[in-house]
Enzyme design. Structure first.
Site, PDB file in Angstrom:
ATOM      1  N   LEU A   5      33.727  24.875 -14.378  1.00 14.01           N
ATOM      2  CA  LEU A   5      32.472  24.786 -15.131  1.00 14.01           C
ATOM      3  C   LEU A   5      31.290  24.464 -14.223  1.00 14.01           C
ATOM      4  CD1 LEU A   5      34.059  22.743 -18.052  1.00 14.01           C
ATOM      5  CD2 LEU A   5      33.158  25.052 -18.264  1.00 14.01           C
TER       6      LEU A   5
ATOM      7  N   TYR B 272      43.841  10.578 -18.760  1.00 16.18           N
ATOM      8  CA  TYR B 272      42.586  11.344 -18.747  1.00 16.18           C
ATOM      9  C   TYR B 272      41.705  10.910 -19.929  1.00 16.18           C
ATOM     10  CZ  TYR B 272      39.682  15.608 -19.188  1.00 16.18           C
ATOM     11  OH  TYR B 272      38.647  16.495 -19.303  1.00 16.18           O
TER      12      TYR B 272
ATOM     13  N   VAL C 112      38.590  25.277 -21.885  1.00 15.22           N
ATOM     14  CA  VAL C 112      38.359  26.417 -21.000  1.00 15.22           C
ATOM     15  C   VAL C 112      39.498  26.477 -19.984  1.00 15.22           C
ATOM     16  CG1 VAL C 112      36.744  27.523 -19.424  1.00 15.22           C
ATOM     17  CG2 VAL C 112      35.879  26.004 -21.218  1.00 15.22           C
TER      18      VAL C 112
ATOM     19  N   LYS D  83      38.030   9.125 -19.831  1.00 15.17           N
ATOM     20  CA  LYS D  83      36.838   9.791 -20.381  1.00 15.17           C
ATOM     21  C   LYS D  83      36.216   8.957 -21.505  1.00 15.17           C
ATOM     22  CE  LYS D  83      36.406  13.733 -18.060  1.00 15.17           C
ATOM     23  NZ  LYS D  83      35.168  14.246 -17.450  1.00 15.17           N
TER      24      LYS D  83
END
Ligand SMILES: NC(=O)c1ccc[n+]([C@@H]2O[C@H](COP(=O)([O-])OP(=O)(O)OC[C@H]3O[C@@H](n4cnc5c(N)ncnc54)[C@H](OP(=O)(O)O)[C@@H]3O)[C@@H](O)[C@H]2O)c1
Length: 274
Positions: A13, A170, A203, A174
């Site tokens: 990204l 993760y 994605v 986050k």
């Protein structure tokens, strides 16, 4: 027209943010990467990017404070002092722990501690240092937007609704990053800085390629749950262009006046993650 500093632009990204923002030659786009030579080479072979003189690549590693400090000084020289948009895009996302819940990972407490530390070093502490070091430049910018890349995994209501046990380390890092965003917002909103987090949806940037058969099965189960959550969902985006376009829209529309300070939103501009 506007200046952008984005970290983690070697691929995925981040690279697409560079491509899209630099398509306007009036913009100045600065990408921070861990391996400048490799990214310079990639850009020199990219038909879109190779002739764009408004793209600047600097070294910057979230776990190397000195590299971030130097990048901030070099970025100020390139832009003349201010930065309009600061995008904390880089992240650590290891394979261990991507597919299992905490109960299973907790069976190996030493590895758990090591892995969780790695997530925190990059996704939490690294981003605090990155934002802190670049904030003086943002304060001199015209637009004053600081954006961190987050994920639906960090959202407790989503986790509860879909029963997402996977990727706990993760997700925890986050969720902590979302709080980092809220804390910076609380500190800098009075100076006109919008600090918020945006998620891209899902994605495919190659994160699924190393999955074992058992992990792939777990992933398919998760995708099945996502179909219930979002019946229109047909699977991960194959390329980052649409997600980046959507996030750019969210970033453009967000403002302190619209109530976005300190918030975290999806690519859809709300709390639906797909
Ligand atoms: N793809 C998705 O479905 C998805 C979903 C939700 C959220 N996100 C978030 O979107 C952001 C971009 O992810 P992506 O999908 O583009 O991932 P990616 O393809 O794995 O890219 C990660 C980028 O971060 C860089 N990076 C890793 N550790 C770093 C460090 N210590 N210092 C500086 N840069 C570092 C990598 O550089 P190297 O090339 O040097 O490793 C790479 O450029 C991340 O914050 C991620 O959590 C992605």
């Amino acid at each position: 027209m506007s200046s952008y500093v984005i970290i983690g632009t070697s691929r995925g990204l981040g690279y697409e943010f560079v491509r899209q923002y630099s398509s306007n030659p009036a913009n100045t786009v600065i990408g921070l990467v861990r391996n400048k030579a490799a990214t310079d080479k990639k850009i020199s072979e990219d038909a879109d990017l190779k002739s764009r003189s408004n793209v600047h690549i600097l070294e910057g590693d979230l776990v190397d404070y000195a590299s971030l400090k130097k990048a901030a000084a070099d970025a100020a020289k390139i832009t003349g002092g201010g930065v309009d948009y600061l995008i904390a895009n880089a992240a650590f996302g290891g394979q261990w722990g991507a597919y299992n819940g905490l109960g299973k990972l907790g069976a190996d407490p030493e590895r758990l501690a090591k892995e969780l530390q790695a997530y925190f070093d990059v996704n939490v502490l690294g981003n605090i240092n990155f934002i802190t070091l670049f904030m003086p430049l943002v304060l001199k910018g015209k637009v004053k937007k600081v954006i961190a890349l987050t994920t639906g995994y960090s959202d407790i209501p989503f986790t509860n609704e879909v029963d997402v046990a996977s990727a706990p380390l993760y997700s925890i890092s986050k969720a902590a990053l979302n709080m980092v965003v809220a804390k910076f917002s609380a500190e800098y909103k009075k100076h006109g800085v919008l600090v918020m987090a945006v998620a891209p949806g899902i994605v495919d940037v190659g994160q699924f390629v190393e999955a074992t058969e058992e992990q792939t099965k777990g992933l398919q189960e998760f995708m099945g749950k996502l179909l219930k959550y979002a019946p229109h969902f047909t699977g991960p985006d194959k390329t980052p262009d649409n997600a980046v376009r959507l996030m750019r829209g969210v970033i453009d529309n967000a403002s302190i006046e619209n109530g976005n300070a300190g918030d975290y939103l999806s690519q859809l501009g709300n709390k639906r993650w797909l």
